[in-house]
Design an enzyme around this catalytic site. Structure first.
Site, short mmCIF file in Angstrom:
data_model
loop_
_atom_site.label_atom_id
_atom_site.label_comp_id
_atom_site.label_asym_id
_atom_site.label_seq_id
_atom_site.Cartn_x
_atom_site.Cartn_y
_atom_site.Cartn_z
N ASP A 172 65.00 -6.34 1.69
CA ASP A 172 66.21 -5.60 1.32
C ASP A 172 66.68 -4.68 2.44
O ASP A 172 67.85 -4.66 2.78
CB ASP A 172 65.97 -4.75 0.06
CG ASP A 172 65.85 -5.59 -1.20
OD1 ASP A 172 66.23 -6.77 -1.19
OD2 ASP A 172 65.37 -5.04 -2.21
N HIS B 264 71.53 -3.86 -5.78
CA HIS B 264 71.38 -4.40 -4.43
C HIS B 264 72.72 -4.43 -3.69
O HIS B 264 72.81 -4.05 -2.53
CB HIS B 264 70.77 -5.80 -4.47
CG HIS B 264 69.30 -5.79 -4.63
ND1 HIS B 264 68.69 -5.53 -5.84
CD2 HIS B 264 68.30 -5.99 -3.74
CE1 HIS B 264 67.38 -5.58 -5.68
NE2 HIS B 264 67.12 -5.86 -4.42
N ASP C 163 62.33 -1.75 -0.42
CA ASP C 163 62.74 -2.81 -1.34
C ASP C 163 63.24 -2.15 -2.62
O ASP C 163 62.54 -1.35 -3.22
CB ASP C 163 61.55 -3.75 -1.63
CG ASP C 163 62.00 -5.03 -2.30
OD1 ASP C 163 62.71 -5.81 -1.65
OD2 ASP C 163 61.64 -5.23 -3.47
N TYR C 164 64.44 -2.50 -3.03
CA TYR C 164 65.02 -1.90 -4.22
C TYR C 164 64.44 -2.55 -5.48
O TYR C 164 64.37 -3.76 -5.58
CB TYR C 164 66.55 -2.08 -4.23
CG TYR C 164 67.21 -1.55 -2.98
CD1 TYR C 164 67.14 -0.20 -2.65
CD2 TYR C 164 67.89 -2.40 -2.11
CE1 TYR C 164 67.74 0.29 -1.51
CE2 TYR C 164 68.50 -1.91 -0.97
CZ TYR C 164 68.42 -0.57 -0.68
OH TYR C 164 69.01 -0.10 0.46
#
Length: 194
Positions: free
Chosen positions: A124, A10, A137-138
């Site tokens: 994210d 992230h 979204d990671y």
């Protein structure tokens, strides 16, 4: 693998300019992040190749859109959202997920009392491409050591088991509400890309 690797992932993608993430610019961010998150220096070359591969992988086959193509001014990182929630119950969410998951997928089995309060979270990445907005979204789940462990069936099991599809629906609703307040003549069908 593990929580530290997820935080590292992230951090990297929040702190690089996708188009500029090459050579010494990328190496500098990766080296600092590896030190900050306790990733052994022996992984530096692998991480550099990994990040470049992620940035250059098409997100849409037909359009060829890649993360590397998204300029900094067309993305929002870690967008915080809050919205009121009333009367949401597990049965309704399970039915919604059953309709979107389809045949052969894990049945949703959420069990909670009716919810009333505020939904709060962070997305994210939101980015705009050709007038449409996307949620990304990671995820860094470890599904196994083999290539086969990351095929659609295994990915679907992870998505279903962790309710990532519900997370995506919540994020899409948050983005929808956000855009309604910021885009003139906003229309979901026209402005939401996926």
């Amino acid at each position: 693998r593990g929580a530290q690797s997820g935080l590292f992932l992230h951090y990297l993608f929040e702190n690089i300019s996708f188009p500029a993430a090459r050579g010494e610019v990328l190496a500098g961010v990766v080296t600092r992040a590896m030190g900050q998150y306790g990733i052994d220096e022996k992984w530096r070359t692998v991480v550099l190749e990994w990040v470049a591969h992620i940035l250059d992988t098409p997100l849409e086959e037909k359009a060829g859109l890649r993360l590397r193509d998204i300029p900094d001014h067309k993305r929002l990182v870690e967008l915080e959202f809050q919205f009121p929630v009333t009367g949401v119950d597990a049965c309704a969410i399970n039915a919604l997920l059953a309709g979107s998951r389809g045949e052969g997928r894990l049945a949703a089995s959420l069990d909670f009392a009716s919810i009333k309060g505020m939904m709060k979270g962070f997305i994210d990445l939101i980015f705009e491409h050709e007038g449409r907005f996307y949620v990304l979204d990671y995820k860094s789940n470890h599904l196994g050591h083999r290539y086969e462990d990351y095929q659609p069936e295994s990915l679907n099991r992870a998505i279903d088991g962790h309710y990532y599809d519900l997370q995506y629906l919540i994020y899409t609703l948050a983005l929808h509400r956000y855009l309604k307040t910021r885009v003139p003549d906003y229309d979901y069908a026209q402005h939401i890309g996926g």
